[in-house]
Design a protein around this motif. Sequence first.
Motif, PDB file in Angstrom:
ATOM      1  N   LEU A  81       2.262   0.162  -6.217  1.00 20.35           N
ATOM      2  CA  LEU A  81       1.639   0.225  -4.888  1.00 20.35           C
ATOM      3  C   LEU A  81       0.163   0.576  -5.011  1.00 20.35           C
ATOM      4  O   LEU A  81      -0.214   1.467  -5.782  1.00 20.35           O
ATOM      5  CB  LEU A  81       2.358   1.276  -4.024  1.00 20.35           C
ATOM      6  CG  LEU A  81       3.808   0.968  -3.641  1.00 20.35           C
ATOM      7  CD1 LEU A  81       4.512   2.205  -3.082  1.00 20.35           C
ATOM      8  CD2 LEU A  81       3.870  -0.180  -2.623  1.00 20.35           C
ATOM      9  N   ASN A  82      -0.652  -0.118  -4.251  1.00 17.30           N
ATOM     10  CA  ASN A  82      -2.083   0.138  -4.168  1.00 17.30           C
ATOM     11  C   ASN A  82      -2.290   1.390  -3.304  1.00 17.30           C
ATOM     12  O   ASN A  82      -1.781   1.466  -2.196  1.00 17.30           O
ATOM     13  CB  ASN A  82      -2.734  -1.091  -3.507  1.00 17.30           C
ATOM     14  CG  ASN A  82      -4.239  -1.029  -3.503  1.00 17.30           C
ATOM     15  OD1 ASN A  82      -4.838  -0.214  -4.205  1.00 17.30           O
ATOM     16  ND2 ASN A  82      -4.864  -1.886  -2.712  1.00 17.30           N
ATOM     17  N   THR A  83      -3.003   2.383  -3.836  1.00 20.84           N
ATOM     18  CA  THR A  83      -3.078   3.667  -3.144  1.00 20.84           C
ATOM     19  C   THR A  83      -4.505   4.191  -3.136  1.00 20.84           C
ATOM     20  O   THR A  83      -5.203   4.130  -4.156  1.00 20.84           O
ATOM     21  CB  THR A  83      -2.130   4.672  -3.833  1.00 20.84           C
ATOM     22  OG1 THR A  83      -0.822   4.100  -3.873  1.00 20.84           O
ATOM     23  CG2 THR A  83      -2.071   5.995  -3.076  1.00 20.84           C
TER      24      THR A  83
ATOM     25  N   PHE B  43      -6.749   8.750 -13.834  1.00 18.30           N
ATOM     26  CA  PHE B  43      -5.862   8.028 -12.924  1.00 18.30           C
ATOM     27  C   PHE B  43      -6.567   6.868 -12.235  1.00 18.30           C
ATOM     28  O   PHE B  43      -7.648   7.042 -11.657  1.00 18.30           O
ATOM     29  CB  PHE B  43      -5.324   8.969 -11.836  1.00 18.30           C
ATOM     30  CG  PHE B  43      -4.161   9.810 -12.275  1.00 18.30           C
ATOM     31  CD1 PHE B  43      -2.868   9.321 -12.202  1.00 18.30           C
ATOM     32  CD2 PHE B  43      -4.375  11.094 -12.767  1.00 18.30           C
ATOM     33  CE1 PHE B  43      -1.794  10.097 -12.605  1.00 18.30           C
ATOM     34  CE2 PHE B  43      -3.299  11.879 -13.172  1.00 18.30           C
ATOM     35  CZ  PHE B  43      -2.012  11.381 -13.094  1.00 18.30           C
ATOM     36  N   SER B  44      -5.931   5.708 -12.288  1.00 23.48           N
ATOM     37  CA  SER B  44      -6.353   4.590 -11.446  1.00 23.48           C
ATOM     38  C   SER B  44      -5.618   4.707 -10.111  1.00 23.48           C
ATOM     39  O   SER B  44      -4.688   5.495  -9.969  1.00 23.48           O
ATOM     40  CB  SER B  44      -6.016   3.265 -12.122  1.00 23.48           C
ATOM     41  OG  SER B  44      -4.612   3.133 -12.266  1.00 23.48           O
ATOM     42  N   ALA B  45      -6.037   3.912  -9.150  1.00 26.30           N
ATOM     43  CA  ALA B  45      -5.505   4.034  -7.795  1.00 26.30           C
ATOM     44  C   ALA B  45      -4.254   3.189  -7.573  1.00 26.30           C
ATOM     45  O   ALA B  45      -4.101   2.503  -6.563  1.00 26.30           O
ATOM     46  CB  ALA B  45      -6.588   3.677  -6.784  1.00 26.30           C
TER      47      ALA B  45
ATOM     48  N   VAL C  42       0.860  -1.175   0.000  1.00 23.62           N
ATOM     49  CA  VAL C  42       0.000   0.000   0.000  1.00 23.62           C
ATOM     50  C   VAL C  42       0.902   1.232   0.000  1.00 23.62           C
ATOM     51  O   VAL C  42       1.889   1.278   0.735  1.00 23.62           O
ATOM     52  CB  VAL C  42      -0.921  -0.007   1.230  1.00 23.62           C
ATOM     53  CG1 VAL C  42      -1.545   1.360   1.448  1.00 23.62           C
ATOM     54  CG2 VAL C  42      -2.003  -1.062   1.057  1.00 23.62           C
ATOM     55  N   GLY C  43       0.552   2.200  -0.834  1.00 27.56           N
ATOM     56  CA  GLY C  43       1.397   3.386  -0.963  1.00 27.56           C
ATOM     57  C   GLY C  43       0.843   4.590  -0.235  1.00 27.56           C
ATOM     58  O   GLY C  43      -0.352   4.864  -0.309  1.00 27.56           O
TER      59      GLY C  43
END
Lengths: 265, 265
Positions: free
Chosen positions: A160-162, A148-150, A123-124
Amino acid sequence: MSNSGLNIIKIGGNIIDDEVLLDSFLEKFAALPGKKILVHGGGKIATRIATDLGIEAKMVEGRRITDEAMLRIVTMVYAGLTNKNIVAKLQVLQCDAIGLSGADGGTIKAIKRPVKDIDYGFVGDILHDSVNTASIKKFLEAGFVPVFSAITHNGLGQLLNTNADTIASALAVGLSSLYDTSLVYCFEKNGVLKDINDEQSVINSIRADEFLQLKEDGVIHDGMVPKLQNAFDAIQKGVRNVYIGHANNLHLFQQGQFGTCLTLK
Amino acid sequence: MSNSGLNIIKIGGNIIDDEVLLDSFLEKFAALPGKKILVHGGGKIATRIATDLGIEAKMVEGRRITDEAMLRIVTMVYAGLTNKNIVAKLQVLQCDAIGLSGADGGTIKAIKRPVKDIDYGFVGDILHDSVNTASIKKFLEAGFVPVFSAITHNGLGQLLNTNADTIASALAVGLSSLYDTSLVYCFEKNGVLKDINDEQSVINSIRADEFLQLKEDGVIHDGMVPKLQNAFDAIQKGVRNVYIGHANNLHLFQQGQFGTCLTLK
């Protein structure tokens, strides 16, 4: 700050998951004049695909724990399936969209969340000054509409998933040095409501000092408190206004009749 | 045609599937000076994920039949997982990559392949003049390095699975009106070989007339014939040179020592 305006619109999973809602929203988004950016969250598709693949979706305090298998899935779904379908739909509407993750054009850097009590995995967190405004400006000035995607990256090759709200806010703060930037959060309600059970009780505008009072009076409570706190933080850092309202009403934005408008003073 | 050079490099699934090969290739690609575009194929991940999801990968005459379920998977894997990981890796190497599908920036339009004997499903064929050179030029002139996945759109909101060789060739032909364009196909051999069993027997260059002779003599046969035929077609349509060689040798490209160079005359 230039006089040129920029609107950054964030939509969540509830719109992504409903094709009718999504199509209707995208029409309104495409019709919005001027420079704009769309930020989209995930939706339930990632969880569904994870389940189908036998990967368990782990949540802690409402946040997804992103192990390596889950990172692969959210990268596929958010940056691939969802993002490219939105872009293809916007292209039909004469909106020259380009789908981006934070890795593309080095637009948004994040750091892997440090492990304290909980290890969130891949996770970012977005640090101050981690938005590459020069890169995004190139897209905007060339007439493109970034979507923008996350998903971000750490600049060392790791995706990183943000959180999409965080991405929208970081973009708005960063780009407010170049553009007169407004941030628009679309959610399931018509705005900040005086009475949670009455969709007609939208508070048209809230100043920073009024927010404190509304919080004290208990009008704003629960999940809305951190949401609005983050919004006012963005305003403190240079974002002109933050709007919160229903995705279905985005066509009212130009007339100044969209949801609740948060202002510094 | 401007004097400014552009190299379009295509890599296939064999490189995508091998992280060591991929990393090594991306280092060489990043080091290549001047304007460049990367086009990547799919690899086996899509098939593996499809199998894990209980979706059967159907092939007819070496081509994937792309039903709706499979389109979702290739969109996720090609435009999401593979594309964004390549972009993140290139960003580390100071290569300002942006990952694109044909939908992004309306760069490549295709039509759903007409059903004759076989219904290929959501497979895209790229028609003449379907590359949006103005859009791609904006990315190149802004200093970005486009990285194309093998997904296009039909301009009506439908994504389409499209052969990566075809995408690379269409990009090269289209952009040769703006740039002095070379097309580089990376594959598993050192080049076109005089003796299929001897990797050292690379033919350094082949002119169009020599190709006909080599074909007649049976030196070039089987799968290489359509590959080279397509390459010469691209050259006929304005591409300066087409190179065919091993991904591991891309660092030799600048010295003119990469694989087989196909030329008009």
